[in-house]
Design an enzyme around this catalytic site. Structure first.
Site, short mmCIF file in Angstrom:
data_model
loop_
_atom_site.label_atom_id
_atom_site.label_comp_id
_atom_site.label_asym_id
_atom_site.label_seq_id
_atom_site.Cartn_x
_atom_site.Cartn_y
_atom_site.Cartn_z
N ASP A 53 110.53 29.26 50.68
CA ASP A 53 111.78 30.60 50.78
C ASP A 53 113.48 30.08 50.64
O ASP A 53 113.93 30.96 50.58
CB ASP A 53 111.31 32.13 50.96
N SER A 54 113.32 29.03 50.92
CA SER A 54 114.15 28.20 51.83
C SER A 54 114.87 27.40 49.96
O SER A 54 115.63 27.24 50.39
CB SER A 54 113.64 26.86 51.85
N ASP A 96 105.53 30.82 49.92
CA ASP A 96 105.87 31.87 50.75
C ASP A 96 106.35 33.31 50.39
O ASP A 96 106.76 33.42 49.53
CB ASP A 96 107.11 31.62 51.20
N LYS A 126 101.63 32.32 52.20
CA LYS A 126 102.38 32.38 53.65
C LYS A 126 103.67 33.79 54.22
O LYS A 126 104.52 34.37 53.31
CB LYS A 126 103.33 30.95 54.13
N GLU A 128 106.09 35.94 57.16
CA GLU A 128 106.06 35.72 58.68
C GLU A 128 105.82 37.05 59.86
O GLU A 128 106.38 38.10 59.01
CB GLU A 128 108.04 35.84 58.73
N GLU A 195 107.62 27.82 64.28
CA GLU A 195 109.21 26.61 63.91
C GLU A 195 110.28 27.10 64.92
O GLU A 195 110.25 28.22 65.97
CB GLU A 195 109.90 27.43 62.61
O1 KIV Z 1 110.56 28.05 53.74
C1 KIV Z 1 110.22 27.12 54.00
O2 KIV Z 1 111.03 25.81 53.62
C2 KIV Z 1 109.71 27.15 55.51
C3 KIV Z 1 109.59 25.95 56.08
C4 KIV Z 1 110.89 25.57 56.41
C5 KIV Z 1 108.57 26.17 57.16
O3 KIV Z 1 109.29 28.44 55.90
#
Ligand code: KIV
Length: 277
Positions: A53-54, A96, A126, A128, A195
Site C-alpha cells: 500500500d506504499s 497489502d 498482508k 498490519e 518494520e
Molecule cells: O507497503 C509497503 O511497501 C510495505 C513494505 C514497507 C513492507 O508494507
C-alpha cells in the site's frame, strides 16, 4: 496460483518460504506496483513481490498509505500478477490489504481478502497488526487464504504514532511485539514483516518463530529482507532513510534522458530520417 505459472517455474509458495527459513536461505522481497517492473523483478529472481500500500505514497503521491482504496490495490495487483505470469512465474505475489478493508470486522476482512484473491490470482494478503487482528488472521487463514503479518512500524497507524521513528525501543512495546509475533504465528500467519525495530529485538522475534520474518530496517538476523522498489532504484531524491540501500540513481538517469529528449525535439534532431516512415 495460475496453472500456467505452476508449469513454467518453481513458483515460490508458503511451504517454500518455510523451507528456506529451515535451511538458512535468505528470502528476498521487493515491492512492485506495475506490469513492467514485476516482469523485471521476477526475471531477477526476487522471491516475493509485495504489492504494497506504499503505492499510495510512491505511485499516487499521497503523504501516507491511508488513502489508497481496495479498487486501486486491485488495479496494481492485477498488473503485477500479469507481469509475473508473463515472465518466469516464479515470484510469490502478496497484496497489502489497505486501511479499513480489514479492521471493521473479521467478516468484512474475509470478504475483502476473498475479493483480492479472486480478482488477482495472487498468493497471499498482508495485514498490519498483532493481537488486535488475531481473530481476523485466523478467520482468513482458516478458509485457505495465506496471511502475511506486519509488526513494528505499521504505516497505517501513523496518526496514532505521530512519527516514522524506530518502534519498540522501550521494554513494554518490545515485549508486546515478542508476544504479538507468536500470536500471529498461532493464528496462522505464514510470515511476518518486521518494520523499523531494533536489530536485537528482530533477532529474538525471528528465533522465537517457526515461520519466517522479513525485515525492513530490522537488521540482518531476519529470515528475509524487503525494500520499496522506488527506494532501491533511487527514484526519489528526497527520501533516503538509513535502512535503504540504493542500487541505482534512476532519478538522475531519467531526468538526464528527459532533458536530452526535450533538447532533441527542440533542435529538430529527433526524429531523424531513420526514425521516420
Ligand atoms: O507497503 C509497503 O511497501 C510495505 C513494505 C514497507 C513492507 O508494507
Amino acid at each position: 496460483m495460475n496453472k500456467s505459472v505452476q508449469q513454467k517455474a518453481a513458483h515460490v509458495t508458503t511451504r517454500r518460504l518455510l523451507d528456506m527459513k529451515q535451511n538458512g536461505e535468505k528470502i528476498s522481497m521487493l515491492t512492485a506496483y506495475d506490469y513492467t517492473i514485476a516482469r523485471i523483478l521476477d526475471r531477477a529472481g526476487v522471491d516475493v513481490l509485495l504489492v504494497g500500500d506504499s503505492a499510495s505514497n510512491v505511485f499516487a503521491g499521497h503523504s501516507t498509505t491511508l488513502p489508497i482504496t481496495i479498487e486501486e490495490m486491485i488495479y496494481h495487483a492485477k498488473a503485477v500478477v500479469r507481469g509475473v505470469h508473463d515472465e518466469s512465474g516464479r515470484a510469490m505475489v502478496v497484496i497489502d490489504m489497505p486501511f479499513m478493508s480489514y479492521q471493521l470486522s473479521s467478516e468484512e476482512a474475509l470478504r475483502n481478502a476473498g475479493k483480492i484473491m479472486k480478482e488477482h490470482e495472487c498468493d497471499a494478503v498482508k495485514l498490519e497488526g498483532g493481537r488486535v487482528i488475531a481473530d481476523t488472521v485466523k478467520r482468513i487463514t482458516d478458509v485457505g487464504i495465506p496471511v502475511m503479518g506486519h509488526l513494528g512500524l505499521m504505516p497505517q497507524s501513523i496518526y496514532k504514532y505521530g512519527s516514522y521513528r524506530v518502534r519498540a525501543q522501550e521494554e513494554k512495546e518490545a515485549e508486546q511485539l515478542l508476544e504479538d509475533v507468536v500470536i500471529l504465528e498461532k493464528a496462522g500467519a505464514f510470515a511476518i514483516v518486521l518494520e523499523k525495530i531494533p536489530s536485537a529485538l528482530a533477532a529474538e522475534a525471528t528465533r522465537s518463530l517457526t515461520i519466517p520474518t522479513i525485515g525492513i530496517g530490522a537488521g540482518v538476523a531476519c529470515d528475509g529482507q524487503v525494500l520499496v522498489i522506488n527506494d532501491i532504484l533511487g527514484l526519489n531524491r528526497e527520501f533516503h532513510p538509513r535502512f535503504v540501500r540504493r542500487y541505482a540513481d534512476l532519478n538522475t538517469l531519467i531526468e538526464q534522458a528527459a532533458r536530452q529528449y526535450v533538447q532533441d525535439v527542440r533542435t529538430r534532431d529527433f526524429p531523424s530520417a531513420d526514425e521516420s516512415y
